[in-house]
Write a protein that holds these residues in place. Structure first.
Motif, PDB file in Angstrom:
ATOM      1  N   THR A   7       3.198  -2.196 -10.163  1.00 27.28           N
ATOM      2  CA  THR A   7       2.431  -1.298  -9.294  1.00 27.28           C
ATOM      3  C   THR A   7       3.160  -0.988  -7.998  1.00 27.28           C
ATOM      4  N   GLY A   8       4.197  -1.769  -7.692  1.00 29.15           N
ATOM      5  CA  GLY A   8       4.877  -1.626  -6.410  1.00 29.15           C
ATOM      6  C   GLY A   8       4.323  -2.540  -5.345  1.00 29.15           C
ATOM      7  N   GLY A   9       3.305  -3.317  -5.703  1.00 29.31           N
ATOM      8  CA  GLY A   9       2.729  -4.262  -4.763  1.00 29.31           C
ATOM      9  C   GLY A   9       3.515  -5.558  -4.710  1.00 29.31           C
ATOM     10  N   ARG A  10       3.358  -6.275  -3.618  1.00 27.05           N
ATOM     11  CA  ARG A  10       4.030  -7.554  -3.438  1.00 27.05           C
ATOM     12  C   ARG A  10       3.007  -8.677  -3.556  1.00 27.05           C
ATOM     13  N   GLN A  11       3.294  -9.613  -4.445  1.00 29.56           N
ATOM     14  CA  GLN A  11       2.410 -10.755  -4.642  1.00 29.56           C
ATOM     15  C   GLN A  11       2.675 -11.773  -3.534  1.00 29.56           C
ATOM     16  N   GLU A  12       1.652 -12.041  -2.733  1.00 26.75           N
ATOM     17  CA  GLU A  12       1.786 -12.977  -1.621  1.00 26.75           C
ATOM     18  C   GLU A  12       1.049 -14.273  -1.955  1.00 26.75           C
ATOM     19  N   THR A  13       1.108 -15.243  -1.032  1.00 27.23           N
ATOM     20  CA  THR A  13       0.364 -16.476  -1.228  1.00 27.23           C
ATOM     21  C   THR A  13      -1.133 -16.198  -1.129  1.00 27.23           C
ATOM     22  N   GLY A  14      -1.918 -17.081  -1.700  1.00 30.88           N
ATOM     23  CA  GLY A  14      -3.365 -16.939  -1.630  1.00 30.88           C
ATOM     24  C   GLY A  14      -3.911 -15.797  -2.458  1.00 30.88           C
ATOM     25  N   HIS A  15      -3.216 -15.459  -3.551  1.00 31.02           N
ATOM     26  CA  HIS A  15      -3.662 -14.409  -4.474  1.00 31.02           C
ATOM     27  C   HIS A  15      -3.778 -13.050  -3.793  1.00 31.02           C
ATOM     28  N   ARG A  16      -2.943 -12.821  -2.798  1.00 35.09           N
ATOM     29  CA  ARG A  16      -2.971 -11.536  -2.102  1.00 35.09           C
ATOM     30  C   ARG A  16      -1.871 -10.611  -2.628  1.00 35.09           C
ATOM     31  N   VAL A  17      -2.183  -9.332  -2.686  1.00 32.76           N
ATOM     32  CA  VAL A  17      -1.216  -8.296  -3.041  1.00 32.76           C
ATOM     33  C   VAL A  17      -1.175  -7.298  -1.883  1.00 32.76           C
ATOM     34  N   THR A  18       0.033  -6.955  -1.425  1.00 30.85           N
ATOM     35  CA  THR A  18       0.172  -6.037  -0.287  1.00 30.85           C
ATOM     36  C   THR A  18       1.012  -4.829  -0.670  1.00 30.85           C
ATOM     37  N   PHE A  19       0.703  -3.722  -0.008  1.00 28.84           N
ATOM     38  CA  PHE A  19       1.471  -2.483  -0.128  1.00 28.84           C
ATOM     39  C   PHE A  19       1.864  -2.037   1.284  1.00 28.84           C
ATOM     40  N   ASP A  20       2.695  -1.011   1.348  1.00 35.51           N
ATOM     41  CA  ASP A  20       3.111  -0.487   2.643  1.00 35.51           C
ATOM     42  C   ASP A  20       2.215   0.654   3.110  1.00 35.51           C
ATOM     43  N   THR A  21       0.978   0.674   2.643  1.00 31.73           N
ATOM     44  CA  THR A  21       0.030   1.716   3.030  1.00 31.73           C
ATOM     45  C   THR A  21      -0.528   1.401   4.411  1.00 31.73           C
ATOM     46  N   PRO A  22      -0.319   2.266   5.395  1.00 30.14           N
ATOM     47  CA  PRO A  22      -0.849   1.987   6.733  1.00 30.14           C
ATOM     48  C   PRO A  22      -2.350   2.199   6.802  1.00 30.14           C
ATOM     49  N   ASP A  23      -2.992   1.399   7.660  1.00 36.73           N
ATOM     50  CA  ASP A  23      -4.423   1.547   7.943  1.00 36.73           C
ATOM     51  C   ASP A  23      -5.265   1.588   6.666  1.00 36.73           C
ATOM     52  N   ALA A  24      -4.979   0.666   5.737  1.00 36.37           N
ATOM     53  CA  ALA A  24      -5.663   0.690   4.445  1.00 36.37           C
ATOM     54  C   ALA A  24      -7.181   0.552   4.558  1.00 36.37           C
ATOM     55  N   PRO A  25      -7.718  -0.368   5.369  1.00 37.50           N
ATOM     56  CA  PRO A  25      -9.186  -0.453   5.463  1.00 37.50           C
ATOM     57  C   PRO A  25      -9.824   0.828   5.972  1.00 37.50           C
ATOM     58  N   ARG A  26      -9.156   1.503   6.923  1.00 38.37           N
ATOM     59  CA  ARG A  26      -9.685   2.765   7.441  1.00 38.37           C
ATOM     60  C   ARG A  26      -9.581   3.869   6.389  1.00 38.37           C
ATOM     61  N   LEU A  27      -8.473   3.861   5.633  1.00 33.70           N
ATOM     62  CA  LEU A  27      -8.281   4.851   4.582  1.00 33.70           C
ATOM     63  C   LEU A  27      -9.399   4.783   3.549  1.00 33.70           C
ATOM     64  N   ALA A  28      -9.851   3.565   3.256  1.00 32.65           N
ATOM     65  CA  ALA A  28     -10.887   3.376   2.248  1.00 32.65           C
ATOM     66  C   ALA A  28     -12.246   3.908   2.689  1.00 32.65           C
ATOM     67  N   LEU A  29     -12.388   4.239   3.971  1.00 36.30           N
ATOM     68  CA  LEU A  29     -13.654   4.794   4.435  1.00 36.30           C
ATOM     69  C   LEU A  29     -13.851   6.226   3.955  1.00 36.30           C
ATOM     70  N   ASP A  30     -12.742   6.970   3.842  1.00 30.87           N
ATOM     71  CA  ASP A  30     -12.843   8.399   3.546  1.00 30.87           C
ATOM     72  C   ASP A  30     -12.160   8.808   2.247  1.00 30.87           C
ATOM     73  N   ALA A  31     -11.107   8.098   1.872  1.00 36.40           N
ATOM     74  CA  ALA A  31     -10.344   8.458   0.684  1.00 36.40           C
ATOM     75  C   ALA A  31     -10.682   7.517  -0.469  1.00 36.40           C
ATOM     76  N   THR A  32     -10.129   7.801  -1.634  1.00 32.18           N
ATOM     77  CA  THR A  32     -10.282   6.920  -2.783  1.00 32.18           C
ATOM     78  C   THR A  32      -9.026   6.077  -2.916  1.00 32.18           C
ATOM     79  N   VAL A  33      -9.195   4.781  -3.082  1.00 19.98           N
ATOM     80  CA  VAL A  33      -8.065   3.852  -3.116  1.00 19.98           C
ATOM     81  C   VAL A  33      -8.121   3.013  -4.385  1.00 19.98           C
ATOM     82  N   ILE A  34      -6.979   2.429  -4.711  1.00 24.40           N
ATOM     83  CA  ILE A  34      -6.854   1.592  -5.901  1.00 24.40           C
ATOM     84  C   ILE A  34      -6.088   0.339  -5.524  1.00 24.40           C
ATOM     85  N   THR A  35      -6.451  -0.793  -6.141  1.00 21.41           N
ATOM     86  CA  THR A  35      -5.793  -2.060  -5.806  1.00 21.41           C
ATOM     87  C   THR A  35      -5.791  -3.005  -6.996  1.00 21.41           C
ATOM     88  N   PRO A  36      -4.725  -3.819  -7.146  1.00 21.33           N
ATOM     89  CA  PRO A  36      -4.727  -4.866  -8.176  1.00 21.33           C
ATOM     90  C   PRO A  36      -5.581  -6.048  -7.697  1.00 21.33           C
TER      91      PRO A  36
END
Length: 344
Positions: A7-36
């Motif tokens: 997916t292009g995501g990075r698997q981090e500790t604590g079962h977290r996956v991160t992307f280089d998408t800025p302001d992701a929580p704010r983006l999810a307020l208005d746009a449609t988002v997808i996450t592993p």
């Protein structure tokens, strides 16, 4: 998990996956988002005795999981403490799937295998599945176009024996897709043309805002189901027969003995507290502890914490940050899953 790397995501500790998408929580307020949804995992229970086996172990009325309604449930110790909380799906006759925090799949499987020899049943940890999350107003339309399936409402499912789609509650429409890992790349590539990839912290934030806490391995055997408001979410059937821990759970409900509850709050700051961090009152008295925490769209921390139901001495704080309690999106009252299964 190779499908997550694809997916292009990075698997981090604590079962977290991160992307280089800025302001992701704010983006999810208005746009449609997808996450592993790397923090979630699946355990399958199959065999002629699967329903009977689960009925004796879980808080759900297993017969209600009919391929459309997919109830919340939990597994307890004889003392009523939760070993895991989960969502129960019926994949096919005599085939059920439990979705829960990924860190609990192996331990719950080991616990249930102690009882499995008495039944014609097989337990399988499904590391070959991918779980994707869609959030946003366009999520239902995207899911219906690509998968040709859409659940009718939260805690319901659609799909077939190869893939399942679940509707979850939250401030925005949320859909969880469960499919074979080898199909995940094709689904992801199509969906990301219409939805922006974001960290799975965004999904976890929406769980917090929905007042929904998933236990992890560090929190098991600690809380009664009611301490996570599980009966208010329809996760306990008080109309079914016995299951492990049922007597304690029922007594706590009918005698009103629950002295701690899941509460939602916001910190005045951006420092994420670790699960288990203490919530204290004005006199530095411990009131409870954090279950989970995430940054919201305004760079403030939102939390779920199990806290004393007594009126606290304010101000409240958490690791030096002021804590403001927020309203839960549901009342603290019993909701019978039998009613949820039949209500339109």
């Amino acid at each position: 998990m190779d499908w997550i790397a694809a997916t292009g995501g990075r698997q981090e500790t604590g079962h977290r996956v991160t992307f280089d998408t800025p302001d992701a929580p704010r983006l999810a307020l208005d746009a449609t988002v997808i996450t592993p949804l790397a923090h979630l995992g699946a355990l399958d229970v199959e065999g002629p005795d699967a329903e009977t086996f689960l009925q004796g172990q879980t808080s759900a009325q297993v017969s209600l999981a009919d391929g459309e309604f997919a109830p919340l449930t939990c597994f307890c110790t004889p003392k009523g403490r939760m070993l895991a909380n989960a969502q129960l799906l019926r994949i096919a006759p005599a085939h059920y799937r439990l979705l829960m925090h990924a860190s609990l799949v192996s331990s719950l499987s080991g616990h249930l295998k102690k009882f499995a020899p008495f039944y014609k049943v097989e337990l399988r940890e499904r590391n070959d599945l991918a779980l994707l999350g869609l959030i946003g107003q366009e999520a239902p339309a995207l899911a219906e176009v690509h998968f040709d399936a859409l659940p009718s409402r939260p805690w319901h499912q659609a799909g077939n024996d190869e893939f399942q789609m679940l509707a979850h509650p939250g401030p925005r429409p949320r859909l969880l897709v469960c499919l074979p890992a080898e199909r995940a790349d094709d689904a992801w590539q199509w969906l990301k043309e219409h939805a922006t990839p974001v960290d799975n912290a965004v999904w976890r934030l929406h769980d917090i805002q929905a007042g929904l806490a998933w236990l992890d391995a560090d929190q098991q055997d600690t809380y009664l189901p009611q301490m996570l408001n599980w009966e208010a979410l329809g996760g306990i059937s008080f109309k079914k027969g016995c299951y492990t821990g049922q007597e304690v759970v029922a007594r706590a409900h009918f005698r009103g003995q629950v002295k701690k509850r899941l509460m939602r709050g916001q910190l005045e700051g951006d420092k994420l507290p670790e699960p288990g961090s203490a919530v204290v009152d004005a006199e530095d008295k411990r009131l409870g502890e954090v279950i989970n925490a995430e940054l919201d769209a305004y760079d403030q921390v939102e939390i779920l914490a199990v806290m004393s139901t007594k009126e606290p001495t304010e101000p409240l704080s958490l690791e030096g940050q002021h804590l403001k309690l927020l309203k839960l999106p549901y009342p603290i009252e019993r909701v019978d899953p039998e009613t949820m299964a039949t209500t339109d």
